[in-house]
Write a protein that holds these residues in place. Sequence first.
Motif, short mmCIF file in Angstrom:
data_model
loop_
_atom_site.label_atom_id
_atom_site.label_comp_id
_atom_site.label_asym_id
_atom_site.label_seq_id
_atom_site.Cartn_x
_atom_site.Cartn_y
_atom_site.Cartn_z
N HIS A 1 43.74 25.85 27.34
CA HIS A 1 43.09 24.59 27.01
C HIS A 1 42.87 23.70 28.23
CE1 HIS A 1 43.71 25.89 22.96
NE2 HIS A 1 45.02 25.77 23.02
N THR B 1 39.77 24.94 30.05
CA THR B 1 38.55 24.59 29.31
C THR B 1 38.22 23.11 29.47
OG1 THR B 1 39.01 26.32 27.69
CG2 THR B 1 37.42 24.65 27.06
N GLU C 1 48.96 25.85 16.60
CA GLU C 1 47.71 25.73 17.36
C GLU C 1 47.37 24.25 17.59
OE1 GLU C 1 44.25 26.75 19.47
OE2 GLU C 1 46.10 27.82 19.00
N ARG D 1 47.05 22.45 21.31
CA ARG D 1 45.86 21.72 21.76
C ARG D 1 46.18 20.26 22.07
NH1 ARG D 1 40.80 23.86 20.85
NH2 ARG D 1 40.76 25.96 19.97
N GLN E 1 41.38 16.44 17.84
CA GLN E 1 42.41 17.28 17.22
C GLN E 1 43.14 16.52 16.12
OE1 GLN E 1 42.06 20.39 18.37
NE2 GLN E 1 40.65 19.41 19.82
N TYR F 1 41.35 31.58 24.80
CA TYR F 1 41.54 30.58 23.75
C TYR F 1 42.90 29.89 23.84
CZ TYR F 1 43.65 34.79 21.70
OH TYR F 1 44.38 35.95 21.50
N THR F 2 43.76 30.37 24.71
CA THR F 2 45.05 29.71 24.93
C THR F 2 45.02 28.80 26.16
OG1 THR F 2 45.97 31.45 26.36
CG2 THR F 2 46.21 31.73 23.96
#
Length: 289
Positions: free
Chosen positions: A107, A110, A261, A265, A213, A104-105
């Motif tokens: 980015h 992903t 966060e 992102r 975002q 999840y860190t």
Amino acid sequence: MWRTCLRLRHAGRRLLNPPRGALTASVRPEPNPLIPARAYAPPTERKRFYQNVSITQGEGGFEINLDHRKLKTPQAKLFTVPSEALAIAVATEWDSQQDTIKFYTMHLTTLCYTSLDNPTQRNKDQLIRAAVKFLDTDTICYRVEEPATLVELQKNEWDPIIEWAEKRYDVKIGSSTSIMGPSIPARTREVLISHLASYNMWALQGIEFVATQLKSLVLTLGLMDLRLTVEQAVLLSRLEEEYQIQKWGNIEWAHDYELQELRARTAAGTLFVHLCSESTTVKHKLLQP
């Protein structure tokens, strides 16, 4: 308080040594089938199973190697990125993981998965129109009528960005206190569609990610054109939240976590767009510590 700056840091300044021997096994995290999203929802964590991370140049671009294994996407495609700079940034994400891989860190990784697999099967025109659609609900175009202090804050902080965008692209955007938002002229959409068409598919994935975002295409364009820093764009997107925090107080750890966060992102998405828009190969002298 709105003038602080956050400089994007390059994700990696060294070219990792390539692995020895054949590259055989593949490594890829499993996608989460329960979450239909624009980008993959990575698994939460996994024990680190590799020691060394490297990049190699193949026929299709630059590849990421974990020990002697090539990284692959959730759809089992070879993980190949178009530029050396992006490969270094992704390799740095993997190399910086400790005993536990915290997906999840990661980015940038992903975003690359999404660009390579294109799970929603959208073409360039669909990506552009999805980004432009954020104009209809753009955060900085919606204004409150009260309290007067927040009205003034929105005017002072948001109006200069809208004015910059209108001048930069020779369009009309405006703002409104109506729940329906401002009426965006057709020409404005056409001009911004034409502008976004100058970006490649990978960069467009990043632009949509950042707009998601920030909930703002205008702020996203400000980031892409270097009119705003990441910290400025994030604070502007959270203007009302920050106003309420100053008035009523901060919830211990929760607000800080959300802010950090969102910065992470937004920074990753912005870096992704710029690295996807740069030339293929990084000059090695730039990689020296």
